[in-house]
Design an enzyme around this catalytic site. Sequence first.
Site, mmCIF file in Angstrom:
data_model
loop_
_atom_site.group_PDB
_atom_site.id
_atom_site.type_symbol
_atom_site.label_atom_id
_atom_site.label_comp_id
_atom_site.label_asym_id
_atom_site.label_seq_id
_atom_site.Cartn_x
_atom_site.Cartn_y
_atom_site.Cartn_z
ATOM 1 N N LYS A 112 -4.183 6.488 3.116
ATOM 2 C CA LYS A 112 -4.564 7.455 4.156
ATOM 3 C C LYS A 112 -3.761 7.263 5.430
ATOM 4 O O LYS A 112 -3.534 8.211 6.184
ATOM 5 C CB LYS A 112 -6.064 7.383 4.437
ATOM 6 C CG LYS A 112 -6.571 6.004 4.882
ATOM 7 C CD LYS A 112 -6.579 5.791 6.368
ATOM 8 C CE LYS A 112 -7.009 4.380 6.717
ATOM 9 N NZ LYS A 112 -7.119 4.145 8.155
ATOM 10 N N ASN A 128 -2.049 5.662 13.516
ATOM 11 C CA ASN A 128 -1.061 6.273 12.639
ATOM 12 C C ASN A 128 -0.812 7.734 13.013
ATOM 13 O O ASN A 128 0.325 8.190 13.069
ATOM 14 C CB ASN A 128 -1.518 6.160 11.174
ATOM 15 C CG ASN A 128 -1.425 4.732 10.669
ATOM 16 O OD1 ASN A 128 -0.360 4.256 10.303
ATOM 17 N ND2 ASN A 128 -2.557 4.032 10.665
#
Length: 331
Positions: free
Chosen positions: A190, A255
């Site tokens: 993810k 991220n």
Amino acid sequence: MTRAAVMGAGSWGTAFAKVLNDAGTDVTMWARRPEVAKTLNTEHRNPAYLPDVELPGIAATDDHRVALDGADIVVLAVPSQSLRANLADWREVIGADATLLSLAKGIETGTLLRMSQVIAEVTGAGTDRIAVLSGPNLAREIAAGQPAASVVACTDTARAEVVQHACGTGYFRPYTNIDVVGCELGGACKNVIALACGIASGMGLGDNTIASLITRGLAEIMRLGVALGANPVTLAGLAGVGDLVATCTSPLSRNRSFGHVLGAGGSMDAAQEATHGQVAEGVKSCTSIRALAERHEVEMPLTTAVHRVCHEGLSVAEAVGQLLGRRMKPE
């Protein structure tokens, strides 16, 4: 009373130490830097990561032997790529029956091992002693006591339940699962898809694009998971879809934030600076996940595109063009 050693004083390690303490578990945190441990003990805060969060009742030390002494649960809260080296230093003083709980979400560079495999290889612990925690775990929200759920995965259900009770609070609801592979792959992959979503956001693209990336990203994760023996149901749950949605959409996600800078035309160095030096796991994991997919002959075009942008100099515009230019096919 259950005693936990939280090995790592970053954002998530600090937030999880608070969760454990709030659940009634005796917690000692290990910090790599002595000054961080001192501040935690004297001011009951971690100003480098969660400056506004009070941490009463949590002891801290920079001596791993002190932290690990008598710990029933050893919480491994260091970045995935440094886990092996740290464990090599710690393994001699980890209790023979202590549960090893990984918070790290990544695939080791070079070996392509999941974190539970690294733990087993370095410590010699059986898989029944190794657990992983995964889910939509944005540290700042959880440290603020906002409701969240997560998954504790271990092949030994009884051990998973011990961890579950050690960290269950009025705001943090952990579920148990035996699918360690699925939970680890969901957590690692993810981060890469979140980089892609951040890039799209930085380019000024909208919700349709983000939704498409999340959905096609999930398809990639499921393909790899099934190839490695994961249960697809796990990836449709908190450790899969839940973690994916939170990391891909929240500005609190390192991220996504890293990818946003790249999408807006910034360099890798600028993106690292924008995340205040904190580790964006997907930047390194995209390479190892891509290699793992190639080993198992699994197609992961989004992961490949992120790898090429981060490590091969491919522009974000070229990456988008290549993805959209792939041949048409059924979903």
